[in-house]
Scaffold this active site. Structure first.
Site, PDB file in Angstrom:
ATOM      1  N   HIS A   1      38.723  44.441  42.115  1.00  0.00           N
ATOM      2  CA  HIS A   1      39.003  43.082  41.658  1.00  0.00           C
ATOM      3  C   HIS A   1      37.755  42.280  42.008  1.00  0.00           C
ATOM      4  CE1 HIS A   1      42.973  44.639  42.977  1.00  0.00           C
ATOM      5  NE2 HIS A   1      43.494  43.924  42.007  1.00  0.00           N
TER       6      HIS A   1
ATOM      7  N   ASP B   1      37.434  41.371  45.602  1.00  0.00           N
ATOM      8  CA  ASP B   1      37.222  42.456  46.583  1.00  0.00           C
ATOM      9  C   ASP B   1      35.752  42.609  46.906  1.00  0.00           C
ATOM     10  OD1 ASP B   1      39.911  43.085  46.134  1.00  0.00           O
ATOM     11  OD2 ASP B   1      39.422  44.680  44.703  1.00  0.00           O
TER      12      ASP B   1
ATOM     13  N   GLU C   1      48.862  47.252  33.491  1.00  0.00           N
ATOM     14  CA  GLU C   1      49.446  48.119  34.521  1.00  0.00           C
ATOM     15  C   GLU C   1      50.876  47.659  34.785  1.00  0.00           C
ATOM     16  OE1 GLU C   1      46.982  48.706  38.027  1.00  0.00           O
ATOM     17  OE2 GLU C   1      48.782  48.877  39.245  1.00  0.00           O
TER      18      GLU C   1
ATOM     19  N   ASP D   1      52.421  52.118  48.254  1.00  0.00           N
ATOM     20  CA  ASP D   1      51.051  52.545  47.918  1.00  0.00           C
ATOM     21  C   ASP D   1      50.518  53.633  48.847  1.00  0.00           C
ATOM     22  OD1 ASP D   1      50.796  50.855  45.733  1.00  0.00           O
ATOM     23  OD2 ASP D   1      49.777  49.272  46.839  1.00  0.00           O
TER      24      ASP D   1
ATOM     25  N   ASP E   1      45.001  54.106  44.046  1.00  0.00           N
ATOM     26  CA  ASP E   1      45.473  52.778  44.449  1.00  0.00           C
ATOM     27  C   ASP E   1      46.411  52.998  45.630  1.00  0.00           C
ATOM     28  OD1 ASP E   1      46.159  50.185  44.692  1.00  0.00           O
ATOM     29  OD2 ASP E   1      46.912  49.908  42.657  1.00  0.00           O
TER      30      ASP E   1
HETATM   31  C1  XLS Z   1      49.482  46.156  42.757  1.00  0.00           C
HETATM   32  C2  XLS Z   1      48.634  46.773  41.765  1.00  0.00           C
HETATM   33  C3  XLS Z   1      47.172  46.382  41.826  1.00  0.00           C
HETATM   34  C4  XLS Z   1      46.486  46.766  40.560  1.00  0.00           C
HETATM   35  C5  XLS Z   1      45.178  46.071  40.340  1.00  0.00           C
HETATM   36  O1  XLS Z   1      50.626  46.514  42.938  1.00  0.00           O
HETATM   37  O2  XLS Z   1      48.768  48.154  41.858  1.00  0.00           O
HETATM   38  O3  XLS Z   1      46.573  46.940  42.937  1.00  0.00           O
HETATM   39  O4  XLS Z   1      46.280  48.132  40.483  1.00  0.00           O
HETATM   40  O5  XLS Z   1      45.311  44.714  40.245  1.00  0.00           O
HETATM   41 NI    NI Z   2      50.889  49.277  43.579  1.00  0.00          NI
HETATM   42 NI    NI Z   3      47.680  49.596  40.861  1.00  0.00          NI
END
Ligand code: XLS
Ligand code: NI
Ligand code: NI
Length: 437
Positions: free
Chosen positions: A100, A103, A231, A308, A338
């Site tokens: 991002h 980041d 996404e 995650d 991720d």
């Molecule tokens: C959050 C998302 C984020 C995206 C990118 O849940 O996975 O990390 O992959 O903005």
């Molecule tokens: Ni996620």
């Molecule tokens: Ni993600």
């Protein structure tokens, strides 16, 4: 150049018998699977936000890992972070990364200053890319952390917020293009609602599409020829997110005429949050022509949020890679981890253990996926199961050459029908024998 991960050398492949925690057991970058190197099948990417930025903070306590990279000055720290990220990718043999905007360079007081910071850091990243051959898989803008986005970005009730988000995305697209990124992601962090009592849902959906259209038009005008991705995620941080799951997003993209420019970036943990398997989400994307990229991680079925975690479930990785292979492999996409190490995994080695675990799981998944395809029994059964569609009646229906009245006539003449077995248990057993046999 000083080292940020001292004492850890380049991770080597040692094979499944190795007991060395800092070695790959299955991932051998140049090993050929069906004539193509593992690294090209898998296209692993490092997620900048989890790996380089987050120190493990949660709502009950601060981070447990220092992510300041030796400086309290935000820009010095950002530069060091960039250097550290390339050291890490080199040591792990990861060819791609994703970020991002915020980041790589922390947000400043003004948008102009934030943009200037992005120029400085993206220059450095470009230089590092040129020296190492590493590539940007995709870029995105963080339009969810800053308090201005509390009510959404593209779906904000306030026009000034929409405008700010557009400006931020414009810049993020520019640095993505500058760094040769082949993807640009929209993850609708707060593009949803907490309560309908304060929300104009239809208006927000139109605006979300409007922002995406603006991004596509601008991106194409500055030479971005890669894929835009949405996404999907059903909830978190908002109670309801508009990009709920693949099916919802595909409907949205088609409805607003965005389907030519957008594909999906499927995240495993988001699939399970939506009540689907990872496999389901990728299959739907593949079957509808929206397969793009993957955020490789996994959730915890006993927890209701996006944990995650680094992916270690080999069944999931295998079924995912079956879909990737059948899709003909990644084009612009790849497997972005991720994923974050658990808060208690606080040593320098832990991030290496984490990536090794994830990369090995997917290397194993790739090999097993190819084995499953080569074995052929599952495909053979599925083909057989649908084979009646090849007969004359089936073909007529598929060519839309029949009416309901025609079908009624045939059904009346044929009488009752007996359906064949779905053989699920046997197929699951075949999966096991192929995987462990
Ligand atoms: C959050 C998302 C984020 C995206 C990118 O849940 O996975 O990390 O992959 O903005
Ligand atoms: Ni996620
Ligand atoms: Ni993600």
């Amino acid at each position: 150049m000083s080292e940020f991960y001292p004492g850890i050398s380049k991770i080597a492949y040692e094979g499944p018998q190795s007991k060395n925690a800092l070695a790959f057991k299955y991932y051998q970058a140049n090993e050929l699977v069906a004539g193509k190197a593992m690294k090209d099948h898998l296209k692993f990417a490092m997620s900048y936000w989890h790996t380089m930025v987050s120190g493990g903070a949660d709502m009950f306590g601060p981070g447990t890992v220092d992510k300041k990279y030796g400086s309290d000055d935000p820009m010095e720290s950002a530069k060091n972070k960039a250097l550290a990220s390339f050291e890490l990718m080199d040591k792990l043999s990861i060819d791609y990364y994703c970020f991002h905007d915020r980041d790589i360079a922390p947000e400043a007081e003004t948008l102009a200053e934030s943009n200037a910071r992005l120029d400085i850091i993206s220059d450095l990243l470009l230089d590092l890319q040129k020296k190492t051959g590493k590539k940007l898989l995709w870029g995105t803008a963080n339009c969810f952390s800053n308090p201005r986005y509390a009510g959404g970005a593209g779906t904000s009730p306030e026009v000034d917020v929409f405008t700010f988000a557009a400006a931020q995305i414009k810049k993020a697209l520019e640095i993505t293009v500058k760094l040769g990124g082949r993807g640009y992601v929209f993850w609708g962090g707060r593009e949803g609602y907490e309560t309908l009592l304060n929300t104009k849902m239809g208006f927000e959906l139109d605006n979300l599409a409007r922002l995406m259209r603006l991004a596509v038009d601008y991106g194409r005008s500055i030479g971005f020829t890669g894929d835009f991705y949405v996404e999907p995620k059903p909830k978190e941080p908002t109670k309801h997110q508009y990009d709920f799951d693949s099916a919802t997003v595909i409907g949205f993209l088609r409805h607003y005429g965005l389907d030519k420019d957008f594909k999906l970036n499927i995240e495993a943990n988001h699939a399970t949050l939506a009540g689907h398997t990872f496999h389901h989400e990728i299959r739907l994307a593949r079957d509808t022509g929206f397969f793009g990229s993957i955020d490789a991680n996994q959730g915890d079925m006993l927890l209701g949020w996006d944990t995650d975690q680094f992916p270690t479930n080999v069944y999931d990785a295998t079924l995912c890679m079956v879909e990737v292979l059948k899709a003909g492999g990644f084009t612009n996409g790849g497997l972005n981890f991720d994923a974050k190490a658990r808060r208690a995994s606080n040593s320098l080695e832990d991030i290496f253990y984490s990536y090794i675990a994830g990369m090995d799981a997917f290397a194993l998944g790739l090999k097993l996926a190819q084995k499953l395809i080569d074995d052929g029994r599952l495909d053979e059964f599925v083909n057989e199961r649908y084979s009646s569609w090849n007969n004359e009646l089936g073909q007529k229906i598929l060519k839309n050459q029949v009416t309901m009245a025609d079908l009624e006539k045939i059904a009346l003449a044929k009488g009752d029908v007996k359906v064949g077995s779905g053989r699920q248990e046997n197929l699951e057993a075949i999966l096991n024998t192929v995987m462990f046999g």
